[in-house]
Design an enzyme around this catalytic site. Structure first.
Site, short mmCIF file in Angstrom:
data_model
loop_
_atom_site.label_atom_id
_atom_site.label_comp_id
_atom_site.label_asym_id
_atom_site.label_seq_id
_atom_site.Cartn_x
_atom_site.Cartn_y
_atom_site.Cartn_z
N ASP A 169 0.95 -0.96 0.07
CA ASP A 169 -0.03 0.01 -0.01
C ASP A 169 0.93 1.33 -0.10
OD1 ASP A 169 -1.89 2.22 0.80
OD2 ASP A 169 -3.13 0.64 1.11
N ARG A 228 -11.51 -0.80 -9.58
CA ARG A 228 -12.15 -0.03 -10.46
C ARG A 228 -11.40 -0.73 -11.88
NH1 ARG A 228 -15.29 0.80 -7.71
NH2 ARG A 228 -16.12 2.96 -6.69
N ASP A 252 -14.12 -8.29 -11.95
CA ASP A 252 -15.65 -7.74 -11.52
C ASP A 252 -15.93 -6.63 -12.29
OD1 ASP A 252 -18.15 -7.75 -9.91
OD2 ASP A 252 -17.11 -6.39 -8.65
N GLU A 257 -17.73 -0.33 -18.60
CA GLU A 257 -18.56 -1.20 -18.17
C GLU A 257 -20.23 -1.11 -18.99
OE1 GLU A 257 -19.03 -0.97 -14.02
OE2 GLU A 257 -16.77 -1.68 -13.91
N HIS A 284 -19.66 -6.04 -11.79
CA HIS A 284 -19.25 -5.11 -10.81
C HIS A 284 -20.30 -5.35 -9.70
CE1 HIS A 284 -17.73 -0.64 -10.25
NE2 HIS A 284 -17.74 -1.33 -8.91
N ILE A 285 -20.45 -6.72 -9.22
CA ILE A 285 -21.36 -6.95 -8.07
C ILE A 285 -20.51 -7.24 -6.80
CG2 ILE A 285 -23.19 -7.30 -9.52
CD1 ILE A 285 -22.25 -10.52 -9.15
#
Length: 308
Positions: A169, A228, A252, A257, A284-285
């Site tokens: 990170d 994203r 995902d 999209e 995207h779920i």
């Protein structure tokens, strides 16, 4: 306090707002022009992902004190302008982190065990055990890029499968814990069998996964993206799959999209991905569960209450 809710929300939110004594208007049908024409009368704005809260909108929001994003991503909000105007911004990353983590594991297990292909085959009358021999998660090294709510929740699940988890990170220090070791991007590129993205969309992360990123890995790897879509170049994923450098992908999110409005290049990449047996796609779920739908409301209400 008057709050405009400009997107679809679970009905539990309304009782929570009434319990706090806050006034609200629920207009999930509002589009951008509707919000612009009405926002000046509100101190709070609750949105999901359809609304771009930019300088024009914030300029019209003359009484706005806070924005509550019912989700984790803040890329549609101009945070610098909001900060300049002293508008507080809340998000509900804690509300759907468990759902995202479970979805990540579900996609990965489906990919490793050929579950989608095997299901189609059995339904069509084909019983192919050897052709669907699976791969185990046990003892795999997983690199998690972005170790916030979603990344850490995913690491917790992976550690239960006997994985070694390396976390990177860029914006945190001393974040290693019982589920992941603090790592560098270089170490992940050297050791990871699986890479999972849990990062916001910024100018730094846009198309982070490109041809160079894929080439820098020491060995072939599996790729997961539940963050994203525009953090990953689908063209780079297709090239990686064709070359064997990417062994499989769980996506995902996509860089575009609106799958009925793809450019020619995007359509070609998408056609390859959807025809591939070593790609798992969902719309995207990740984070989109019945439980998280309610929990997101609880997280936002707690944040606003504590702030006030």
């Amino acid at each position: 306090m008057k709050i405009l809710i400009a997107d679809s929300m679970h009905p539990s939110l309304f009782e929570m707002l009434r319990d706090e004594g806050w006034d609200y208007s629920y207009h999930p049908e509002f589009r951008r022009e509707d919000i612009l024409n009405n926002i000046s009368g509100y101190e709070g704005l609750v949105i999901r992902s359809k609304t771009n809260v930019d300088e024009e909108m914030l300029s019209a929001a003359t009484q706005l004190r806070f924005i509550a994003r019912a989700g984790a991503g803040l890329d549609l909000i101009d945070l610098e302008v909001a900060r300049t105007r002293q508008i507080e911004v809340f998000h509900a990353g804690k509300g759907n982190r468990d759902a995202v983590a479970e979805h990540a594991l579900g996609m990965l297990l489906a990919l490793f065990n050929n579950i989608l292909r095997a299901d189609r085959q059995v339904r069509s009358g084909t019983w192919d055990r050897e052709g669907n021999r699976g791969v185990e998660l046990m003892n795999k090294t997983v690199g998690i890029i972005g170790y916030g709510n979603n990344g850490s929740a995913t690491a917790q699940r992976l550690s239960g499968f006997g994985c070694q988890v390396l976390a990177y990170d860029k914006y945190r220090d001393n974040y290693g814990d019982a589920f992941a070791s603090e790592s560098s991007m270089q170490e992940i590129m050297e050791k990871a069998d699986i890479v999972s993205l849990h990062i916001p969309l910024t100018e730094v992360t846009r198309y982070l996964v490109n041809d160079e990123f894929v080439a820098n890995f020491s060995k072939p790897f599996y790729l997961l993206n539940l963050s994203r879509g525009e953090t990953v170049s689908l063209d780079a994923v297709v090239k990686g799959l064709k070359s064997g450098k990417i062994l499989g992908a769980c996506l995902d999110v996509l860089e575009n999209e609106k799958i009925n409005k793809l450019t020619q290049a995007q359509q070609e990449a998408f056609d390859y991905l959807r025809a591939s047996d070593n790609v798992v796609l969902t719309p995207h779920i990740a984070g989109w569960t019945h439980e998280s739908y309610i929990r997101i409301n609880e997280v936002l209400i707690d944040q606003i209450r504590n702030w006030l």
